[in-house]
Design an enzyme around this catalytic site. Structure first.
Site, short mmCIF file in Angstrom:
data_model
loop_
_atom_site.label_atom_id
_atom_site.label_comp_id
_atom_site.label_asym_id
_atom_site.label_seq_id
_atom_site.Cartn_x
_atom_site.Cartn_y
_atom_site.Cartn_z
N ASP A 38 19.33 204.12 -91.42
CA ASP A 38 20.25 204.10 -92.55
C ASP A 38 20.95 205.47 -92.58
O ASP A 38 20.53 206.41 -91.89
CB ASP A 38 19.45 203.86 -93.83
CG ASP A 38 20.26 204.06 -95.08
OD1 ASP A 38 21.32 203.42 -95.20
OD2 ASP A 38 19.85 204.86 -95.93
N ASP A 57 23.07 207.08 -95.87
CA ASP A 57 22.97 207.77 -97.16
C ASP A 57 21.53 207.75 -97.67
O ASP A 57 20.94 206.70 -97.86
CB ASP A 57 23.89 207.10 -98.18
CG ASP A 57 25.35 207.17 -97.79
OD1 ASP A 57 25.81 208.27 -97.45
OD2 ASP A 57 26.03 206.13 -97.81
#
Length: 232
Positions: free
Chosen positions: A13, A15
């Site tokens: 991922d 953020d």
């Protein structure tokens, strides 16, 4: 890779996992809300929706608005984030140890990928800012896939790289990442430094949660070498 060493894929991922971007996300959402004369929820609520596809995130934050306004706010958010990104004082810091962890994985011939709620343009800007271009073989965003926690991004990453689900690890900081990994029958590896509490990551299906990037390679190797997966 030899027959004895299958393709291993680790998908990150962005953020809350690679970069700490919460302050920019909150600022852009506040600007977008102001564009439409509405009050933005506090940062703690914005933090909860990081990782979702943008329109869904807006709908979650502003449930009393109609669909058309959700999309209008989302469009304003995109424009606001571009303004913030172009500012000379824009900061989106890498989490400590991220670059070293990426290098350690590459040294072990691990294929790297990205699956994020961030736009493809945003991912490209982040990679360029931090000198990470060319490090990720597959990059999946909601521009081309359903948003998290739908498994589409991981399924596409595996299809593009040829990795099997039992040899794929999804690394993220939110319950959406863990649920996506489980839905794709991959290993779910949570990180404790992001935007959702550790206990929620476990409840959402994390096979393991690490406290530091220095622990990433070893944790992934344990999963590849017989840890939980395939819905386990």
């Amino acid at each position: 890779m030899t027959a004895e060493t299958p393709l291993r894929l680790l998908v990150l991922d962005v953020d809350g996992t690679i970069v700490d971007s919460l302050h920019n996300i909150v600022a852009a959402m506040e600007m977008a809300a102001a564009d439409h004369g509405i009050v933005c929820p506090p940062p703690a609520r914005c933090r909860r929706v990081v990782g979702l596809e943008l329109v869904e995130a807006v709908a979650t934050l502003f449930p009393d608005l109609d669909d058309a306004l959700h999309r209008a706010v989302a469009d304003s958010y995109k424009r606001s984030f571009q303004v913030l990104r172009a500012a000379p004082d824009h900061v989106e810091n890498l989490y400590a140890g991220a670059v070293d962890a990426i290098a350690a994985l590459e040294a072990q011939n691990v294929i790297l990928g990205i699956a994020t709620g961030k736009s493809r343009r945003g991912v490209a800007a982040m990679l360029a800012r931090h000198g990470l271009e060319g490090r990720f073989l597959t990059i999946q965003t909601p521009d081309d896939n359903p948003g998290k926690p739908h498994p589409g991004m991981l399924l596409r990453a595996m299809a593009e790289t040829g990795a099997a689900s039992e040899h794929t690890v999804m690394v993220g900081d939110t319950t959406y990442d863990m649920a996506m990994a489980r839905a794709a029958r991959c290993h779910a590896l949570g990180v404790a430094w992001g935007y959702h509490p550790v206990e929620e990551l476990h409840a959402a299906g994390a096979h393991v949660v690490i406290e530091d990037y220095a622990d990433l390679l070893a944790a992934a190797q344990r999963l590849w070498c017989g840890g939980a997966g395939e819905g386990g």
